[in-house]
Design an enzyme around this catalytic site. Structure first.
Site, PDB file in Angstrom:
ATOM      1  N   ILE A 198       0.844  -1.215   0.000  1.00 55.22           N
ATOM      2  CA  ILE A 198       0.000   0.000   0.000  1.00 55.22           C
ATOM      3  C   ILE A 198       0.870   1.253   0.000  1.00 55.22           C
ATOM      4  O   ILE A 198       0.894   1.999   0.968  1.00 55.22           O
ATOM      5  CB  ILE A 198      -0.952   0.004   1.216  1.00 55.22           C
ATOM      6  N   PRO A 199       1.604   1.487  -1.079  1.00 56.94           N
ATOM      7  CA  PRO A 199       2.430   2.704  -1.112  1.00 56.94           C
ATOM      8  C   PRO A 199       1.547   3.944  -0.937  1.00 56.94           C
ATOM      9  O   PRO A 199       0.496   4.041  -1.561  1.00 56.94           O
ATOM     10  CB  PRO A 199       3.071   2.664  -2.499  1.00 56.94           C
ATOM     11  N   HIS A 200       1.966   4.836  -0.038  1.00 58.37           N
ATOM     12  CA  HIS A 200       1.144   6.029   0.185  1.00 58.37           C
ATOM     13  C   HIS A 200       2.011   7.201   0.618  1.00 58.37           C
ATOM     14  O   HIS A 200       3.158   7.017   1.034  1.00 58.37           O
ATOM     15  CB  HIS A 200       0.064   5.755   1.241  1.00 58.37           C
ATOM     16  N   GLY A 201       1.454   8.383   0.509  1.00 58.08           N
ATOM     17  CA  GLY A 201       2.202   9.578   0.896  1.00 58.08           C
ATOM     18  C   GLY A 201       1.258  10.696   1.278  1.00 58.08           C
ATOM     19  O   GLY A 201       0.044  10.593   1.075  1.00 58.08           O
TER      20      GLY A 201
END
Lengths: 148, 536
Positions: free
Chosen positions: A65-68
């Site tokens: 779950i790549p997130h920023g």
């Protein structure tokens, strides 16, 4: 929270072609940018890459779950994807990641941002759902498998 | 008018100072419930003691005795006490734990219902037997004394159980569930008895009593059902205004509105206030309302108890002292028998039954509110009012040691493995290296939940326990030394884990940043260097 409001069938990438973690993130951010969801694609990319650098967003069972967080979006922006080949996200179980969920949320605005990720994670906890998502023929099938 | 207001302000001032002082003294020095001190304050400064002393500049005593009246309190001061009782019952409703009640409604209902019925009958019968002027069980005075034997104030029990970590024991959850039903039935009973009292004494008119009971139940059921259905929608609408003050203010306004409406249909005001609190209790802003109303509560409610204390006529109490003691003992027996017996039928052994009975013993505000209503309506006189206050005093003094003694020893359940606490919950732990690191992370976690638009409230000012709520989601955060644990329903586990992970990531960045910062000792040294700089 209403997942269907935040995620539509148009936010599904049937096949993410990149083979590295950074490549995957770049490709997904470019997809969001292409859909006109980002004011500053570079800043969004930077936020996701930085978060990934601090700690892997691979959560095991072939899911990442790549997130920023960045000030250059006004509301939660998201997309989901699938990688047939799989990518090594250095997750807790060492499994290659095939299911990808990306979110970019506003840095200084309250809202159910982590709740969106947790809702998706709760759904993807079910093995049958993950298998149906990976076996779906197209974006519509993946969307159905994920949210039904 | 000016004179009236001057007297009122001086009365409120004296009662507030006395109640706060005596409340503190009882709580901290005598280790007794605060409310007893507040009551005692009213007794001391009231019209039957110091209050009757003539004050020269007022040209009257501060708390005069009004000849021919049963209540020696001015309407203005009584209005302040009524407002305080509305706040008290609104907050009692807000604190009701409906989910716990529903989960354990079987055993809870049996214990609560039987407790109310047996206590009512005991209280009612002993009045008929021992008070010469009361000849029938339907006499309003007998009904009143029966009703005030039913009230349980579970707050004291909850505090003792939580201190001893027995809150989630089978006995603990049964007491909490039973207390909800006890409150509800008790309040409806008050409505009926108040209405019967207002119909006046005389013969028993079952038709009119039926109408009164139907009206009380009708108002109760319609208002509660409508409230529970409507409250979440109302709160959702109000949340769009992004002002917690507006939410809290509107909720309080509604409590007053329903209190007024209850009174206009012939019921007691406190019922409307309690129903409003109950309806809002399962919304995510319940803790926020409670916390913000707490200031008002803390200053006004002691005044209510002090006003009740003022009404204690020592001469009248002396006349009924023996009856008061017997009545208090019977009231205790009613709870022990009424609540303990059904517990035996639900898998508890005798020890467990005794614990449940003891847990239902403490009495509190509702006893006094019922007594106050009875006195103001002329249904009971100063003697029986004195008996009510004695019941509260005896119950409050006996209950805590009895409860502590009852909870010594082994399991109170016949089959110890078959825990009544079947609540499904999951716990996520975080063990930090030091307490200060845990304090820091706890503050960050709370902030993270707030930024996800959760409402976070500290449950107890003395210990780091927080309730984190949003709509149906509820999470409890507890810090014990360097250990932080979050307890929630299994469906929220992912959220809790993800929020913790994000905080750990931030913490990691913070540590790395601090390392780049250089030597903290050096930095501290350079700051201290200028501390005593030479002015010359």
């Amino acid at each position: 929270m209403n997942l269907r409001k935040a995620l539509t069938v148009d936010d599904v990438i049937p096949e993410v072609s990149a083979v590295t973690v950074e490549g995957i993130i770049r490709e997904m951010v470019a997809f969001l940018d292409g859909r006109g969801k980002l004011r500053d694609a570079q800043a969004a990319l930077q936020s996701v890459l930085e978060r990934e650098k601090k700690m892997s967003t691979g959560v095991g069972h072939g899911v990442a779950i790549p997130h920023g967080k960045t000030d250059t979006v006004d509301e939660l922006v998201t997309c989901v994807g699938r990688s047939a080949q799989g990518v090594d996200f250095a997750g807790p179980d060492g499994e290659r990641v095939h299911i990808l969920v990306m979110t970019i949320s506003p840095a200084n605005r309250t809202g159910p941002h982590i709740q969106f990720i947790s809702e998706i994670a709760r759904l993807l906890k079910e093995g049958d759902r993950r298998r149906a998502y990976l076996a779906a023929e197209d974006a519509a099938g993946m969307y159905r498998a994920l949210l039904q | 008018m000016t004179h009236l207001m001057t007297v009122l302000v001086l009365q409120v001032a004296v009662l507030t100072l006395a109640a706060q002082g005596m409340g503190f003294f009882f709580e901290k020095k005598l280790r007794q419930p605060r409310v007893l001190g507040e009551l005692a304050a009213g007794m001391i400064v009231g019209p039957y003691a110091l209050g009757r002393i003539h004050i020269a500049f007022l040209h009257q005593p501060l708390f005069p005795v009004f000849p021919g009246e049963t209540m020696h309190v001015t309407p203005e001061l009584y209005a302040v006490a009524v407002l305080a009782s509305i706040i008290l019952l609104f907050l009692s409703g807000l604190e009701t734990d409906l989910p716990t009640f529903l989960r354990f409604s079987g055993v809870g209902s049996a214990v609560g219902l039987s407790g109310v019925v047996v206590s009512f009958l005991f209280g009612n019968l002993i009045t008929v037997l021992l008070v010469p002027s009361v000849t029938s069980m339907m006499d309003p005075a007998a009904l009143f004394l029966g009703t005030l034997s039913t009230a349980t104030s579970v707050g004291i029990t909850a505090r003792i159980l939580s201190e001893r970590r027995r809150m989630s024991s089978p006995e603990g959850v049964t007491i909490l569930a039973a207390a909800v039903l006890d409150d509800v039935i008790g309040i409806v009973l008050i409505a009926i008895v108040v209405a019967i009292g207002r119909l006046g004494g005389g013969g028993i008119d079952w038709g009119r009593i039926g109408v009164v009971a139907a009206k009380a139940f009708g108002f109760w059921i319609v208002a509660t059902a409508a409230g529970i259905a409507f409250a979440p929608r109302l709160v959702r609408g109000l949340k769009r205004l992004h002002s917690v003050d507006v939410i809290v203010g509107t909720s309080f306004g509604l409590a007053l509105l329903l209190a007024g409406l209850a009174e206009t249909v012939g019921l007691a005001m406190i019922i409307g206030a309690y129903v409003t609190g109950l309806a809002l209790s399962h919304t995510d802003v319940a803790d926020e309302i409670r916390e913000r109303m707490h200031g008002l509560y803390h200053y006004l409610v002691p005044l209510f108890f002090a006003v009740m204390g003022m009404m204690v006529d020592f001469a009248a109490v002396a006349r009924v002292f023996v009856f008061g003691l017997i009545f208090s003992a019977v009231a205790i027996a009613g709870k022990l028998v009424g609540c303990g017996l059904p517990a035996l039928a639900f898998g508890f052994n005798r020890r467990g039954a005794l614990r449940i009975g003891a847990g239902m013993l403490p009495r509190g505000e509702v006893t006094l509110i019922v007594a106050g209503i009875g006195l103001s309506a002329g249904i009971i006189g100063p003697e029986l009012f004195g008996v009510s206050v004695m019941t509260l005093l005896v119950g409050s003094i006996v209950a805590p040691p009895a409860l502590i003694a009852a909870f010594r020893g082994g399991s109170g359940y016949r089959n110890a493995d078959d825990k009544a606490d079947a609540a499904q919950s999951t716990e996520v732990h975080l063990d930090l290296p030091t307490v200060s690191a845990a304090d820091f992370i706890r503050a960050r976690i709370i902030e993270a939940f707030r930024s996800e638009e959760f409402f976070v409230n500290r449950v107890d000012i003395n210990s780091p326990i927080y309730r984190i709520r949003q709509d149906e989601k509820s999470i409890t955060l507890v810090q014990r030394g360097s250990d932080i644990s979050l307890v929630t329903a299994p469906e929220n586990e992912q959220l809790v884990r993800l929020i913790l992970v994000e905080e750990i990531v931030e913490l990691k960045e913070l540590f790395e940043g601090l390392q780049r910062f250089g030597d903290p000792g050096e930095l501290g040294g350079s700051l201290l260097d200028g501390l005593l700089g030479d002015d010359e």
